[in-house]
Design a protein around this motif. Structure first.
Motif, PDB file in Angstrom:
ATOM      1  N   ARG A 517       4.915   4.735   0.235  1.00  0.00           N
ATOM      2  CA  ARG A 517       5.042   3.693  -0.626  1.00  0.00           C
ATOM      3  C   ARG A 517       5.787   2.528  -0.008  1.00  0.00           C
ATOM      4  O   ARG A 517       5.496   1.467  -0.051  1.00  0.00           O
ATOM      5  N   PRO A 518       7.095   2.608   0.579  1.00  0.00           N
ATOM      6  CA  PRO A 518       7.779   1.587   1.098  1.00  0.00           C
ATOM      7  C   PRO A 518       6.952   0.899   2.370  1.00  0.00           C
ATOM      8  O   PRO A 518       7.369  -0.216   2.555  1.00  0.00           O
ATOM      9  N   ARG A 636      10.544  -2.592  -3.520  1.00  0.00           N
ATOM     10  CA  ARG A 636       9.321  -1.927  -4.079  1.00  0.00           C
ATOM     11  C   ARG A 636       8.372  -2.983  -5.006  1.00  0.00           C
ATOM     12  O   ARG A 636       7.083  -2.934  -4.890  1.00  0.00           O
ATOM     13  N   ARG A 640       4.478  -4.277  -3.913  1.00  0.00           N
ATOM     14  CA  ARG A 640       3.491  -3.819  -4.735  1.00  0.00           C
ATOM     15  C   ARG A 640       2.250  -4.119  -4.857  1.00  0.00           C
ATOM     16  O   ARG A 640       1.045  -3.367  -5.170  1.00  0.00           O
ATOM     17  N   GLU A 643       0.314  -2.088  -2.310  1.00  0.00           N
ATOM     18  CA  GLU A 643       0.182  -0.603  -2.306  1.00  0.00           C
ATOM     19  C   GLU A 643      -1.114   0.049  -2.755  1.00  0.00           C
ATOM     20  O   GLU A 643      -1.383   1.073  -2.284  1.00  0.00           O
TER      21      GLU A 643
END
Length: 800
Positions: A517-518, A636, A640, A643
């Motif tokens: 995710r990062p 995050r 976003r 992602e």
């Protein structure tokens, strides 16, 4: 919509919001967001904890064991030295060692001088391919409408080897990742050698050192497509060529096959980083470099400093820093210690390793921005040209993927995770008519995948010999397994099997997507940095760079400078060649039991461990820094928008695809060929494991026996695809409608005999296979299966 009166009418509550309800909604939303952030923060904390624990445990276990070995060797050394002192030979041994070490130093310097001379000669010749085979130029990319520095070479078979013009040709695409071409044909036991020994024509996609002006990656793909068409033109009676891509050439091969779905035969990708965000926490630190050291703006600036051209020596230097104890220390100490064994192997490898190639700024930016940092190929967002997306799902040829757990540059997760990211389920792979076969080696390193003789003689040999049978597999996902069974006269015979796999088997090689995710925040930050650099910094950098300074920056690069300074053109190296020649005639090597040789080995081991200890701490620090920085709530939120993964279809949507509907509508249509293929597909899905001997019988029947031979490859593939869809979505109806495809008893008996011939003897069949065969017999009104069918029922008789 409410009127102004409704807003203040108590009777309209709670249908219409008021200030009190707004506050309550904001509080609820805040609590929900806080809970989500706490869970995400806990997840980041878990990742950091796992990374620290795994790195720490590995550092402690590895280095404590190595320290114990050092202490044991130190004690043995002290004992040996004390023994030598006791018997009065210590001084003589020391004198013998000094002479031996001095002579080895001179011989080692001479080898480095040779390497420098080879480097300068190689550079002056334009860094030609380092192939061990002779070759001829077939096609030059610079003459195409979209010119590139790529070229198509035909490998000339060595004496004693002949190739057939009607045999399937092989095309090998080497990586353009700083080094030059040739690694796939670096030795006789190589990918080129394997194909030649099997009688296949072999073509090699090479490239010149300097890219053509304005060259883009899409131009390279167009050149490669033109090369494949030329190979097909030269071999009109052969099957479509096999295209093999090594490392960076692997994803380039996928681009080629996706942009030209009808052009290639089977595609083999070896150690290719297609899903660069993937990896295991605490194990694959290279993927964090962009988040710690910087993103796209760095190659942009280096390209500007090079006058619009990126120097591949930077990439080679990064590779060396991955394992500095090996590439910067042990490579030279091993040469020094074993110089009496010769330097041919060292110089042979360094010829390739020291050939540094260049890329245009547009090319390296595409690679970094769209692939390594952006992960866009996996997300179905990559664009070869504006408005020209690349979809891996478009590939129709079988794909064979080779990865290794010992590869620290492209771990199996990066080589394989594109599969579950691209397809929703194995059913979709079947629906698309795709065959994906993967194989994971346990320990070979990244370069070993391409240059190891053991890998060439086992994995590449078996992949090559099995390609002609892989196309007989029903569409799906398979793992290829190789088992040693016999060894006679130095030759090992292998048994190859194909086990059906699911996407869960691929995901099981990873530890989940949470640690990826990062990378979304890193991708967005890289875009912002690139825009800032392009607007605010680039004009100043370009204004300062001249052609002279750009050429000087390449000549003075440490990778080139360290080789050039050791060449014969350096006056200080002039005495080395004559001294080395004199030493070879009167070489006085120390005896193997000389304790000072053991002391030398101990020193080498200590230094190597010290470098490894620094490397391990660096890797751990990079990973902790990465997740500590890019796993924060702010990061995050920033990432976003990046992602999102590609949208995957569920089973119901897949069933609604036109190809599925058309296949199911034809479930009662067809004849002998459709019925046999349908039963074979049902058997394959029921069996789960497909041995190579059974697969070869199936391949022979479907390729050489009538009526299948007259179908042609494309028609046969279409029928296999259609019957796979029927067997996948309507397995019961697929069996029940078999009598409609086989009208008379004689044809039914022949069809069942053909299907029984493929699995082999009854006593070797699994219970599920035998049960399904009995079901076929029952539905077709034939006697139960009790006897073996050992001969091909469709083989032509002598009378025919």
């Amino acid at each position: 919509m409410a009127t102004v009166y409704d807003l203040f009418d108590p009777k309209q509550q709670p249908r219409l919001p008021r200030a009190g309800s707004d506050a309550l909604a904001a509080l609820t939303r805040g609590l929900h967001d806080s809970q989500a952030e706490m869970e995400a923060g806990a997840q980041t904390g878990t990742i950091l904890g796992h990374a620290a624990e795994r790195h720490g445990r590995r550092i402690a276990e590895t280095h404590s064991q190595r320290t114990r070995e050092l202490l044991a060797r130190s004690e043995a050394l002290v004992t040996a030295l004390a023994g030598a002192q006791g018997n009065g030979t210590l001084a003589a041994l020391w004198q013998a060692y000094l002479r031996d070490a001095g002579e080895r130093a001179v011989l080692t310097l001479d080898t480095l001088r040779k390497r420098g001379d080879i480097f300068l000669e190689h550079e002056a010749a334009g860094c030609p391919p380092v192939l061990i085979y002779d070759y001829e130029l077939v096609m030059d990319g610079k003459d195409l409408p979209f010119p590139s520095n790529y070229m198509l070479l035909r490998i000339l078979p060595p004496e004693g080897i002949s190739t057939g013009n009607d045999r399937r040709p092989y095309i090998i695409i080497d990586p353009r990742a700083g080094h030059g071409p040739g690694i796939g044909g670096f030795k006789t036991d190589s990918q080129v050698g394997v194909a030649l020994r099997d009688g296949h024509p072999v073509y090699f996609v090479a490239f010149r050192r300097m890219p053509e002006p304005g060259q883009q990656l899409s131009w390279v793909t167009r050149s490669e497509a033109a090369f494949v068409r030329e190979v097909m033109r030269r071999h009109p009676d052969a099957a479509k060529p096999v295209v093999i891509g090594n490392c960076q050439g692997g994803w380039a091969t996928l681009l080629l096959a996706a942009a030209n779905p009808d052009l290639t035969g089977p595609v083999v990708i070896n150690g290719a980083p297609v899903a660069p965000w993937s990896g295991k926490v605490g194990e694959n630190p290279m993927r964090y470099n962009a988040g710690v050291l910087g993103g796209t703006w760095i190659p942009m600036m280096l390209s500007d400093l090079g006058g619009g051209v990126f120097d591949g020596a930077h990439l080679v230097q990064n590779f060396e820093l991955l394992n500095p104890s090996r590439t910067l220390f042990r490579k030279y100490t091993d040469l020094f210690r074993d110089i009496d064994k010769g330097d041919a192997a060292f110089l042979e490898f360094e010829t390739w390793w020291g050939g540094f190639f260049l890329l245009n700024e547009q090319e390296i930016r595409w690679i970094v921005e769209q692939l390594f940092v952006g992960n866009r190929l996996v997300k179905n967002e990559a664009m070869l040209d504006p408005g020209r997306p690349v979809d891996i799902k478009s590939i129709r040829a079988p794909i064979v993927v080779f990865a290794s757990h010992g590869d620290n540059i492209t771990p199996p997760q990066q080589a394989l995770n594109w599969i579950p990211e691209t397809y929703s389920d194995v059913n979709e792979i079947r629906i698309r008519g795709q065959r994906i076969v993967y194989m994971v080696h346990e320990q070979v390193g990244h370069l070993g995948i391409f240059v190891s003789s053991k890998i060439a003689n086992k994995e590449h040999t078996e992949v090559a010999s099995t390609l002609k049978t892989i196309e007989a597999l029903a569409p799906g996902l398979y793992e290829m397994t190789i088992e040693d069974v016999t060894e006679e006269n130095g030759c090992t015979t292998f048994t190859v099997g194909f086990a059906e796999r699911t996407l869960a088997d691929i995901r099981a090689l990873d530890d989940g997507p949470a640690d990826e995710r990062p990378f979304a925040a890193v991708a967005r930050a890289a875009e912002v940095q690139a825009q800032i650099y392009d607007t605010a910094v680039r004009p100043a950098v370009r204004a300062m760079v001249t052609p002279t300074s750009a050429e000087m920056s390449r000549a003075l690069h440490p990778q080139r400078l360290s080789r050039a300074l050791m060449s014969s053109r350096n006056p200080l190296m002039m005495p080395v060649a004559s001294a080395a020649e004199t030493l070879r005639d009167r070489r006085a090597a120390a005896t193997p039991d000389n304790p000072f040789l053991a002391a030398e080995a101990l020193w080498v081991q200590m230094v190597e461990q010290g470098i490894d200890f620094w490397r391990d701490w660096r890797d751990m620090s990079f990973e902790l820094m990465f997740h500590g920085l890019w796993g924060t709530p702010w990061a995050r939120a920033f990432g976003r928008t990046h992602e999102a993964r590609r949208t995957l279809k569920d089973l119901d949507e897949l069933r609604g695809l036109p190809e599925v509907a058309n296949a199911l509508m034809a479930i009662e249509q067809g004849g002998f060929a459709e019925a046999v293929i349908r039963m074979l597909v049902l058997l394959a899905e029921n069996r789960g494991q497909v041995r190579r001997d059974r697969l070869e019988r199936s391949s022979w029947v479907l390729t050489w026996d009538e009526p299948f031979r007259s179908l042609g490859a494309e028609r046969r593939a279409m029928i296999i695809h259609q019957q796979t869809l029927i067997a996948s979505y309507e397995p019961e109806r697929a069996i029940e409608t078999l009598p409609m495809l086989l009208q008379d008893a004689e044809t039914r008996a022949l069809a069942l005999d053909v299907v029984r011939y493929i699995p082999g003897p009854v006593d070797e069949m699994s219970p599920r296979t035998l049960s399904l065969l009995q079901r076929f017999a029952e539905v077709l009104g034939l006697p139960p299966v009790t006897e073996d069918v050992t001969e091909d029922p469709l083989a032509p008789t002598p009378e025919s």
